[in-house]
Design an enzyme around this catalytic site. Structure first.
Site, PDB file in Angstrom:
ATOM      1  N   ASP A 130       0.859  -1.176   0.000  1.00 52.85           N
ATOM      2  CA  ASP A 130       0.000   0.000   0.000  1.00 52.85           C
ATOM      3  C   ASP A 130       0.900   1.232   0.000  1.00 52.85           C
ATOM      4  OD1 ASP A 130      -2.205  -1.726   0.241  1.00 52.85           O
ATOM      5  OD2 ASP A 130      -1.899  -1.825   2.411  1.00 52.85           O
ATOM      6  N   VAL A 131       0.662   2.134  -0.923  1.00 50.85           N
ATOM      7  CA  VAL A 131       1.569   3.269  -1.128  1.00 50.85           C
ATOM      8  C   VAL A 131       0.821   4.584  -0.922  1.00 50.85           C
ATOM      9  CG1 VAL A 131       3.093   4.428  -2.762  1.00 50.85           C
ATOM     10  CG2 VAL A 131       2.947   1.935  -2.756  1.00 50.85           C
TER      11      VAL A 131
END
Length: 255
Positions: A130-131
């Site tokens: 997850d960025v």
């Protein structure tokens, strides 16, 4: 003509289907089984199931629900959530899962990627990252469904994941989740220029043309949640998927 995977993502809270915006405010959608049956009819390429509360609530995967979904799904599908060891991975494969998605377990045990790839084959091991883009225009990786920041530099972290033996990366943009703003194409281009394993991107899709642009930016496949769950400006719940004719015209023939 190049055919690529266009993947619906179902986010689960144990047995319930929910949808978030920027990883917050989960909205109850219904029973995931109903969604899977509709996706069967729509000839979906592949399906991703993510139990976003399993690790937070210290639960193992809900094997009963996963087996129920597997018995209904006519397409390959991947599962992530609450996976922390090889025994759990083996059990999931025996239930009919084609791929497992690892995320939070890697905080303490990056070697799980290597062990799982050696035992089950790297093609079946996906790592979800997850960025998030901060106010200083810098990307960081997160685990635990966006609640725990990875201290390491994003590029360095992804390089470690690749060296560990992951077969595929699932990159989910926290900033774009549920926003319909389009994928983060800058992020896609940056990552795919540095990573050699396939990258599936998720977060922000609003139309079929977004899939095309994501692939042209370097992604191997494009995934979406809200686009396949809601309809119209009022976001009425309607499980949907583009027709094969639409995908052919708007995506495949243009690659």
């Amino acid at each position: 003509m190049k055919r690529v995977r266009i993947i619906p993502v179902l986010t689960l809270d144990n047995e319930k289907l929910v949808k978030t915006i920027k990883f917050n405010h989960p909205n109850y959608i219904g029973d995931p089984i109903n969604a899977v049956k509709i996706f069967n009819e729509k000839e979906v390429d592949e399906l991703v199931l993510l139990d976003i509360t399993a690790t937070k609530n210290k639960r193992e995967p809900n094997y009963f629900k996963i087996e129920e979904i597997a018995s209904e799904a006519f397409m390959p599908f991947a599962y992530g959530g609450g996976i922390h060891n090889l025994n759990q991975i083996e059990k999931l494969f025996k239930l009919g899962i084609e791929k497992v998605i690892l995320n939070s377990a890697l905080d303490k045990n990056l070697d799980l990627i290597t062990s799982a790839s050696n035992v089950f084959g790297s093609q079946s091991i996906v790592v979800s990252v997850d960025v998030k883009l901060n106010i200083f225009n810098k990307y960081s990786a997160y685990t635990n469904y966006g609640s725990k920041k990875v201290k390491e530099n994003l590029n360095s972290y992804l390089a470690k994941i690749e060296r560990a033996g992951a077969g595929e990366l699932f990159i989910n943009s926290i900033n774009r989740d549920g926003t319909y703003l389009g994928y983060d194409y800058q992020l896609i281009s940056s990552l795919t220029s540095q990573i050699s394993i396939p990258i599936v991107v998720c977060g922000g899709a609003s139309k079929a043309q977004d899939f095309l642009k994501a692939i042209q930016s370097g992604a191997s496949a494009a995934a979406a949640g809200s686009l396949f769950i809601y309809t119209g400006k009022t976001k009425g719940i309607l499980i949907n998927y583009p027709s094969q004719e639409t995908l052919l015209k708007e995506v495949y023939e243009k690659l």
